[in-house]
Design an enzyme around this catalytic site. Structure first.
Site, PDB file in Angstrom:
ATOM      1  CB  SER A  44      -0.864  -0.114   1.326  1.00  0.00           C
ATOM      2  OG  SER A  44      -0.022   0.313   2.445  1.00  0.00           O
ATOM      3  CE  LYS A  45      -1.769   6.806  -2.879  1.00  0.00           C
ATOM      4  NZ  LYS A  45      -2.866   7.409  -2.691  1.00  0.00           N
ATOM      5  NE  ARG A  46       0.575   0.379   6.345  1.00  0.00           N
ATOM      6  CZ  ARG A  46       1.112  -0.700   6.387  1.00  0.00           C
ATOM      7  NH1 ARG A  46       2.267  -0.629   7.268  1.00  0.00           N
ATOM      8  NH2 ARG A  46       0.590  -1.693   6.074  1.00  0.00           N
ATOM      9  N   GLY A  61       5.606   2.527   0.312  1.00  0.00           N
ATOM     10  CA  GLY A  61       5.925   3.327  -0.626  1.00  0.00           C
ATOM     11  C   GLY A  61       5.414   2.651  -1.861  1.00  0.00           C
TER      12      GLY A  61
END
Ligand code: GLU
Length: 475
Positions: free
Chosen positions: A252-254, A256
């Site tokens: 996920s965006k978390r 990267g």
């Protein structure tokens, strides 16, 4: 017991693969890997690799996303064959196929209203039954009261038996047909659903191998229902495991999970490093880590794609990038770094960067590090000092600097040998190590505590600028 049907046999036709992104966001790293695997598979087999933009979700598809995808693919050098196909533009063709299916009895009109379907689901829920369309219009002939009423077109799905897909990555997977309800093919406004559009486009584009994320495996069973109803050739499926973050959770965006453009612009990676890294995410060839384009084409096949999710590891990507930086042509790197430092219009500056590259790229892992490390070349005097450099330049350091400036000033030719001899002389005069002289020199010349080797710094800056920077610190 109904018949059991299996697909997955590989027929000897020209390989055609495709990448079919939905332009609802940037080209993310998982999408890029799907594109790469499709590209490599086609190239390995001497086939074709096509690009289809699945822009049927009008509310969420955007032009910037389309551009980001195309831009990202070009940057990664995943060139596609022929023109880009835009799915939305083919809506009339999708509807035509749905009508054909109605005519042949493989699909039917369903006039159930939203309220009716809502009540149906509520009842199923109350009884603890799976929520699925119950086929109420499957065998019902519309009467005069349906005249002019809205309807959807549904697939008359196989109810008996089971469907097995022999997936090139997942192996043999079976679903009981009773679990697949009569899905909608055309909405009441006449627009096609995603399931129908994908199947029709894949068929019309001659796609033989569908290689995509395993989040689409369930869809494959439904899509096969349409393919079989039409009597079309069945593609070979390969559903590749999704990419997870280092902690094992879906990327996920978390973690990267950025757009490919961020890997280029913000993180400073080279496309060949990203390609090599993505290749190794879920595919392997022995313990080979550094695999160039040609080698990848030669080796890539679906048999070596693993079944378990791979973990994204930015450190590995950085190490690969360091390798490719060292391999990269210096003029190319000078161009990239010149752009970052805002000097790309200045041919002298770009030339200076090119000359600096052999010493600068030895240690750097990213374009950003390279740009950071070479920024000193273009600072205007008096150059700013970072905290570490400022601290270094105490009184005794300044005395050393003063002596070094004088000795350097006396050099005839500003050559590597002469520079080294001069700095050594200062060290010997003070009975200290070379490093003890190099440190304050580095601070005064670059404003930083790390830089390429001090003789290289002096040589790159040249006599005039070097002496002037030293004088600045002595003033
Ligand atoms: N458009 C789909 C997606 O972006 C892919 C569909 C497919 O590969 O069949 O997830």
């Amino acid at each position: 017991m109904g018949a059991s049907t299996t697909t997955g046999s590989t027929a000897p036709r020209e390989v055609v693969t495709r990448f079919a992104p939905s332009p609802t966001g940037f080209l993310h790293i998982g999408g890029a890997r799907t594109a790469l695997f499709n590209w490599l598979y086609a190239r390995h087999h001497g086939g074709r690799y096509l690009l289809r933009i699945e822009d049927t979700d009008r509310a969420r598809s955007t032009q910037p996303a389309i551009e980001a995808i195309i831009d990202g693919l070009k940057w990664l050098e995943l060139d596609w064959d022929g023109e880009v196909v835009f799915q939305f533009a083919r809506a009339a063709r999708h509807a035509e196929v749905a009508q054909q299916m109605v005519a042949s009895g493989h699909a039917y009109r369903c006039y159930a209203t939203a309220a009716e379907l809502e009540a149906m689901r509520a009842e199923q829920k109350a009884k603890g039954l799976p929520l699925r369309y119950d086929g109420r219009w499957r065998d019902r002939v519309p009467g005069p009261e349906q005249e002019g009423e809205p309807f959807v077109v549904r697939l008359r799905a196989e109810r008996e038996g089971a469907t097995t897909i022999v997936d090139q990555v997942q192996g043999s997977v079976t679903v009981q047909n009773v679990e697949l309800d009569d899905m909608v093919l055309l909405r009441s406004d006449g627009t096609p659903t995603y399931m129908l559009a994908v199947v029709v486009d894949d068929h019309d584009m001659g796609v033989t191998h569908v290689i995509r994320g395993d989040d689409h495996l369930n869809n494959a069973f439904r899509q096969l229902g349409i393919i079989r109803a039409m009597g079309w050739p069945e593609p070979t499926y390969a559903h590749i495991p999704l990419i997870h973050g280092a902690d094992g959770a879906k990327l996920s965006k978390r973690h990267g999970a950025l757009g490919v453009d961020a890997y280029r612009d913000e993180l400073g990676f080279l496309p060949e490093a990203v390609d090599n890294y993505l290749l190794r995410l879920g595919w392997g060839h022995g313990d080979a880590e550094i695999i160039g384009r040609e080698q990848a084409i030669e080796w890539f096949d679906l048999a070596d794609v693993g079944r378990s999710p791979s973990r994204f590891d930015i450190k590995k990507l950085e190490n690969l990038n360091g390798h490719y930086l060292r391999e990269a042509d210096d003029a190319r790197l000078a161009g990239l770094i010149g752009a970052r430092l805002g000097v790309s219009d200045d041919s002298n500056a770009v030339d200076l960067l090119r000359r600096a590259m052999p010493v600068a790229k030895v240690r750097a892992k990213t374009i950003n590090e390279l740009a950071d490390g070479l920024g000193f070349l273009f600072r205007t005097r008096p150059i700013d000092m970072d905290e570490g450099a400022a601290k270094l330049l105490d009184d005794s350091a300044r005395q050393l600097l003063a002596r070094a400036r004088d000795v350097l000033d006396d050099i005839g030719e500003w050559s590597a040998e002469a520079l080294e001899a001069a700095v050594r002389q200062v060290a010997e005069e003070h009975s200290i190590g070379l490093g003890k002289v190099a440190q304050p020199l580095r601070a005064a010349l670059t404003g930083r505590t790390t830089s390429p080797g001090i003789f290289d710094v002096l040589a790159l800056l040249g006599r005039e600028e070097s002496l002037a920077r030293l004088s600045d610190q002595l003033a």
